[in-house]
Motif scaffolding. Structure first.
Motif, mmCIF file in Angstrom:
data_model
loop_
_atom_site.group_PDB
_atom_site.id
_atom_site.type_symbol
_atom_site.label_atom_id
_atom_site.label_comp_id
_atom_site.label_asym_id
_atom_site.label_seq_id
_atom_site.Cartn_x
_atom_site.Cartn_y
_atom_site.Cartn_z
ATOM 1 N N LEU A 289 0.835 -1.203 0.000
ATOM 2 C CA LEU A 289 0.000 0.000 0.000
ATOM 3 C C LEU A 289 0.871 1.255 0.000
ATOM 4 N N SER A 290 1.900 1.255 0.821
ATOM 5 C CA SER A 290 2.808 2.395 0.886
ATOM 6 C C SER A 290 3.551 2.586 -0.435
ATOM 7 N N LEU A 291 4.027 1.488 -1.012
ATOM 8 C CA LEU A 291 4.691 1.566 -2.316
ATOM 9 C C LEU A 291 3.752 2.120 -3.382
ATOM 10 N N GLY A 292 2.489 1.683 -3.329
ATOM 11 C CA GLY A 292 1.505 2.163 -4.291
ATOM 12 C C GLY A 292 1.270 3.660 -4.170
ATOM 13 N N ILE A 293 1.211 4.150 -2.939
ATOM 14 C CA ILE A 293 0.999 5.588 -2.722
ATOM 15 C C ILE A 293 2.203 6.383 -3.218
ATOM 16 N N ILE A 294 3.406 5.897 -2.915
ATOM 17 C CA ILE A 294 4.613 6.576 -3.404
ATOM 18 C C ILE A 294 4.623 6.614 -4.926
ATOM 19 N N ASN A 295 4.265 5.503 -5.537
ATOM 20 C CA ASN A 295 4.292 5.404 -6.995
ATOM 21 C C ASN A 295 3.251 6.299 -7.655
ATOM 22 N N LEU A 296 2.180 6.621 -6.950
ATOM 23 C CA LEU A 296 1.158 7.516 -7.486
ATOM 24 C C LEU A 296 1.665 8.949 -7.621
ATOM 25 N N PHE A 297 2.544 9.339 -6.697
ATOM 26 C CA PHE A 297 2.952 10.732 -6.633
ATOM 27 C C PHE A 297 4.413 10.968 -7.028
ATOM 28 N N SER A 298 5.175 9.903 -7.196
ATOM 29 C CA SER A 298 6.596 10.066 -7.521
ATOM 30 C C SER A 298 7.081 8.834 -8.261
ATOM 31 N N TYR B 299 -7.627 4.306 21.389
ATOM 32 C CA TYR B 299 -6.608 3.256 21.336
ATOM 33 C C TYR B 299 -6.238 2.942 19.889
ATOM 34 N N LEU B 300 -7.239 2.898 19.022
ATOM 35 C CA LEU B 300 -6.977 2.633 17.604
ATOM 36 C C LEU B 300 -6.188 3.774 16.971
ATOM 37 N N VAL B 301 -6.504 5.007 17.355
ATOM 38 C CA VAL B 301 -5.749 6.161 16.850
ATOM 39 C C VAL B 301 -4.294 6.079 17.286
ATOM 40 N N ILE B 302 -4.068 5.769 18.569
ATOM 41 C CA ILE B 302 -2.707 5.637 19.097
ATOM 42 C C ILE B 302 -1.929 4.592 18.316
ATOM 43 N N THR B 303 -2.583 3.470 18.041
ATOM 44 C CA THR B 303 -1.909 2.350 17.382
ATOM 45 C C THR B 303 -1.634 2.616 15.914
ATOM 46 N N LEU B 304 -2.557 3.285 15.247
ATOM 47 C CA LEU B 304 -2.435 3.503 13.801
ATOM 48 C C LEU B 304 -1.627 4.737 13.415
ATOM 49 N N ALA B 305 -1.463 5.672 14.342
ATOM 50 C CA ALA B 305 -0.875 6.974 14.010
ATOM 51 C C ALA B 305 0.452 6.900 13.249
ATOM 52 N N PRO B 306 1.451 6.114 13.698
ATOM 53 C CA PRO B 306 2.732 6.102 12.969
ATOM 54 C C PRO B 306 2.612 5.583 11.539
ATOM 55 N N TYR B 307 1.811 4.543 11.341
ATOM 56 C CA TYR B 307 1.679 3.998 9.989
ATOM 57 C C TYR B 307 0.980 4.999 9.068
ATOM 58 N N VAL B 308 -0.130 5.540 9.516
ATOM 59 C CA VAL B 308 -0.904 6.460 8.677
ATOM 60 C C VAL B 308 -0.113 7.727 8.382
ATOM 61 N N MET B 309 0.507 8.301 9.407
ATOM 62 C CA MET B 309 1.161 9.601 9.226
ATOM 63 C C MET B 309 2.485 9.510 8.475
ATOM 64 N N ILE B 310 3.260 8.426 8.729
ATOM 65 C CA ILE B 310 4.573 8.300 8.084
ATOM 66 C C ILE B 310 4.482 7.628 6.719
ATOM 67 N N SER B 311 3.695 6.568 6.609
ATOM 68 C CA SER B 311 3.720 5.761 5.388
ATOM 69 C C SER B 311 2.586 6.043 4.414
ATOM 70 N N ILE B 312 1.611 6.870 4.819
ATOM 71 C CA ILE B 312 0.528 7.229 3.906
ATOM 72 C C ILE B 312 0.483 8.738 3.666
#
Length: 201
Positions: free
Chosen positions: A49-58, A130-143
């Motif tokens: 998913l992260s690779l796909g997002i990068i490939n969309l914009f760069s 709790y879900l926000v705490i857990t997901l924050a690094p993945y969503v903010m850094i890799s998406i």
């Protein structure tokens, strides 16, 4: 907030108290090694998913990293090791800042182990938070981050590598999200006793 070099241990007396108070233990892996093994499918999904997002914009190519049809050159510089350490710290800080009142909490722990950094809180936290705490690094850094960096033309090969590395390293977080989503009813509270997780309506 407490800083320490090992994970907090499960307190057997607290376990009995929590059970008597209606807290339900989450069905989760017994240790980190098992969690890593079970999270491997999520590692592939999150990385793709992260690779796909990068490939969309760069542009994204192996040539950026010295890999071509004719040759393979791979060099690890001290600079990239520093970047990885900074990524680890940033990842854990993103977990931490979403913990309610983390600076004043004496039940929130931050540390470094052989398996990397961790943030763990024994405070009572709502399922949604709790879900926000857990997901924050993945969503903010890799998406979110690759989208923002591509908009200002700062998505370098090094940052692309770190973004994808974070996606892969977030697989245990994503496994935790899956377990919480499947087992814990909405509007429930969640808390930890060491590394063991409990929920209660």
């Amino acid at each position: 907030m407490k800083i320490q070099s090992k994970m907090p241990e499960t307190n057997d007396r607290l376990h009995i108290t929590l059970m008597d108070s209606g807290w339900v233990p989450l069905k989760e892996p017994k240790n980190l090694v098992t969690a890593i093994f079970l999270s491997i499918p999520l590692m592939f999904i999150s990385t793709l998913l992260s690779l796909g997002i990068i490939n969309l914009f760069s542009s994204l190519s192996l040539e950026e990293y010295g890999i071509t049809d004719d040759s393979l050159s791979f060099t690890i510089h001290l600079g990239i090791l520093l970047w990885i350490v900074l990524l680890l710290m940033f990842h854990e800080i993103l977990h931490l800042v979403f913990v309610p009142n983390f600076l004043k909490s004496n039940k929130t722990f931050v540390g470094l182990t052989y398996f990397g950094g961790y943030v763990l809180s024994e405070e009572e936290i709502s399922k949604a938070r709790y879900l926000v705490i857990t997901l924050a690094p993945y969503v903010m850094i890799s998406i979110v981050l690759p989208i923002l960096l591509s908009m200002i033309d700062l998505l370098t090969p090094t940052l692309k590598f770190l973004i994808v590395l974070n996606a892969a390293a977030s697989s245990v977080d994503l496994l935790n999200v899956y377990l919480i989503t499947k087992q814990v009813p909405n509007k429930s509270m969640i808390r930890n006793n060491g590394t063991k997780t409990y929920w209660r309506n």
